[in-house]
Write a protein that holds these residues in place. Structure first.
Motif, PDB file in Angstrom:
ATOM      1  N   GLY A 140      -0.988 -17.373 -16.809  1.00  0.00           N
ATOM      2  CA  GLY A 140      -2.371 -17.858 -16.756  1.00  0.00           C
ATOM      3  C   GLY A 140      -3.147 -17.378 -15.555  1.00  0.00           C
ATOM      4  N   GLY A 141      -2.467 -16.644 -14.654  1.00  0.00           N
ATOM      5  CA  GLY A 141      -3.161 -16.064 -13.513  1.00  0.00           C
ATOM      6  C   GLY A 141      -3.032 -16.834 -12.210  1.00  0.00           C
ATOM      7  N   ASP A 142      -2.262 -17.908 -12.196  1.00  0.00           N
ATOM      8  CA  ASP A 142      -2.043 -18.628 -10.937  1.00  0.00           C
ATOM      9  C   ASP A 142      -1.128 -17.798 -10.036  1.00  0.00           C
ATOM     10  N   THR A 143      -1.499 -17.715  -8.758  1.00  0.00           N
ATOM     11  CA  THR A 143      -0.757 -16.866  -7.829  1.00  0.00           C
ATOM     12  C   THR A 143      -0.162 -17.672  -6.679  1.00  0.00           C
ATOM     13  N   ASP A 144       0.853 -17.095  -6.077  1.00  0.00           N
ATOM     14  CA  ASP A 144       1.500 -17.694  -4.914  1.00  0.00           C
ATOM     15  C   ASP A 144       1.996 -16.557  -4.030  1.00  0.00           C
ATOM     16  N   TYR A 145       1.949 -16.788  -2.707  1.00  0.00           N
ATOM     17  CA  TYR A 145       2.323 -15.748  -1.759  1.00  0.00           C
ATOM     18  C   TYR A 145       3.197 -16.323  -0.656  1.00  0.00           C
ATOM     19  N   VAL A 146       4.073 -15.488  -0.117  1.00  0.00           N
ATOM     20  CA  VAL A 146       4.790 -15.865   1.091  1.00  0.00           C
ATOM     21  C   VAL A 146       3.778 -15.837   2.236  1.00  0.00           C
ATOM     22  N   ASN A 147       3.952 -16.719   3.208  1.00  0.00           N
ATOM     23  CA  ASN A 147       2.949 -16.854   4.267  1.00  0.00           C
ATOM     24  C   ASN A 147       2.660 -15.548   5.001  1.00  0.00           C
ATOM     25  N   SER A 148       3.670 -14.730   5.182  1.00  0.00           N
ATOM     26  CA  SER A 148       3.509 -13.517   5.994  1.00  0.00           C
ATOM     27  C   SER A 148       2.577 -12.475   5.377  1.00  0.00           C
ATOM     28  N   VAL A 149       2.256 -12.606   4.084  1.00  0.00           N
ATOM     29  CA  VAL A 149       1.386 -11.613   3.441  1.00  0.00           C
ATOM     30  C   VAL A 149       0.057 -12.202   2.985  1.00  0.00           C
ATOM     31  N   LYS A 150      -0.123 -13.499   3.160  1.00  0.00           N
ATOM     32  CA  LYS A 150      -1.376 -14.126   2.716  1.00  0.00           C
ATOM     33  C   LYS A 150      -2.566 -13.500   3.436  1.00  0.00           C
ATOM     34  N   GLY A 151      -3.603 -13.187   2.661  1.00  0.00           N
ATOM     35  CA  GLY A 151      -4.788 -12.554   3.219  1.00  0.00           C
ATOM     36  C   GLY A 151      -4.694 -11.037   3.293  1.00  0.00           C
ATOM     37  N   ARG A 152      -3.487 -10.494   3.075  1.00  0.00           N
ATOM     38  CA  ARG A 152      -3.324  -9.029   3.123  1.00  0.00           C
ATOM     39  C   ARG A 152      -2.907  -8.446   1.773  1.00  0.00           C
ATOM     40  N   PHE A 153      -2.103  -9.173   1.024  1.00  0.00           N
ATOM     41  CA  PHE A 153      -1.615  -8.697  -0.276  1.00  0.00           C
ATOM     42  C   PHE A 153      -2.295  -9.464  -1.402  1.00  0.00           C
ATOM     43  N   THR A 154      -2.515  -8.777  -2.526  1.00  0.00           N
ATOM     44  CA  THR A 154      -3.078  -9.413  -3.708  1.00  0.00           C
ATOM     45  C   THR A 154      -2.270  -8.999  -4.931  1.00  0.00           C
ATOM     46  N   ILE A 155      -1.772  -9.998  -5.654  1.00  0.00           N
ATOM     47  CA  ILE A 155      -1.052  -9.729  -6.891  1.00  0.00           C
ATOM     48  C   ILE A 155      -2.002  -9.949  -8.064  1.00  0.00           C
ATOM     49  N   SER A 156      -1.877  -9.091  -9.063  1.00  0.00           N
ATOM     50  CA  SER A 156      -2.704  -9.226 -10.264  1.00  0.00           C
ATOM     51  C   SER A 156      -1.901  -8.695 -11.448  1.00  0.00           C
ATOM     52  N   ARG A 157      -2.396  -8.975 -12.640  1.00  0.00           N
ATOM     53  CA  ARG A 157      -1.707  -8.498 -13.834  1.00  0.00           C
ATOM     54  C   ARG A 157      -2.706  -8.126 -14.908  1.00  0.00           C
ATOM     55  N   ASP A 158      -2.301  -7.187 -15.750  1.00  0.00           N
ATOM     56  CA  ASP A 158      -3.071  -6.800 -16.921  1.00  0.00           C
ATOM     57  C   ASP A 158      -2.193  -7.119 -18.122  1.00  0.00           C
ATOM     58  N   ASN A 159      -2.478  -8.219 -18.778  1.00  0.00           N
ATOM     59  CA  ASN A 159      -1.628  -8.660 -19.884  1.00  0.00           C
ATOM     60  C   ASN A 159      -1.674  -7.698 -21.069  1.00  0.00           C
ATOM     61  N   ALA A 160      -2.774  -6.997 -21.246  1.00  0.00           N
ATOM     62  CA  ALA A 160      -2.873  -6.035 -22.347  1.00  0.00           C
ATOM     63  C   ALA A 160      -1.940  -4.851 -22.117  1.00  0.00           C
ATOM     64  N   LYS A 161      -1.676  -4.550 -20.850  1.00  0.00           N
ATOM     65  CA  LYS A 161      -0.814  -3.417 -20.514  1.00  0.00           C
ATOM     66  C   LYS A 161       0.577  -3.862 -20.072  1.00  0.00           C
ATOM     67  N   ASN A 162       0.826  -5.177 -20.071  1.00  0.00           N
ATOM     68  CA  ASN A 162       2.129  -5.697 -19.612  1.00  0.00           C
ATOM     69  C   ASN A 162       2.487  -5.140 -18.239  1.00  0.00           C
ATOM     70  N   THR A 163       1.515  -5.157 -17.356  1.00  0.00           N
ATOM     71  CA  THR A 163       1.678  -4.546 -16.040  1.00  0.00           C
ATOM     72  C   THR A 163       1.260  -5.527 -14.945  1.00  0.00           C
ATOM     73  N   VAL A 164       2.022  -5.528 -13.862  1.00  0.00           N
ATOM     74  CA  VAL A 164       1.693  -6.327 -12.694  1.00  0.00           C
ATOM     75  C   VAL A 164       1.471  -5.379 -11.521  1.00  0.00           C
TER      76      VAL A 164
END
Length: 121
Positions: free
Chosen positions: A54-78
């Protein structure tokens, strides 16, 4: 058969950016939570970021604000967009995904082969 193939790793200077991709292929009935993990030499593998179907994200503290995770469900790609990289981000990065291969199967975790990210100071 389910396969995860990562790409986008490499060598970058501190402060630079990289974008990792992980494509899931094969028998996919449903694709659940996907994530990126990393393992540095001599250290345990750690979860860097995760994203639900559904698009909810979570990050380890050391990368918050620097890394962004996303996904394209049509392409089955993260994806993992990594900005402001630091030498301590150097590691092998692995993607994983919860995949249900068919209607009569339960969900299982699958892993990619890993991609090296090296950040020079």
């Amino acid at each position: 058969q389910v396969q995860l193939v990562e790409s986008g790793g490499g060598l970058v200077q501190a402060g630079g950016s990289l974008r990792l991709s992980c494509a899931v292929s094969g028998s996919i009935f449903t694709l659940g939570t996907m994530g990126w993990h990393r393992q540095a030499p001599g250290k345990q593998r750690e979860l860097v970021a995760s994203i639900t179907s559904g698009g909810d994200t979570d990050y380890v503290n050391s990368v918050k604000g620097r890394f962004t995770i996303s996904r394209d469900n049509a392409k089955n790609t993260v994806y993992l967009q990594m900005n402001s990289l630091k030498p301590e981000d150097t590691a092998i990065y692995y993607c994983n995904a919860a995949v249900r291969p068919g209607a009569w199967y339960t969900s299982s975790e699958y892993w990619g082969q890993g991609t090296q990210v090296t950040v020079s100071s």
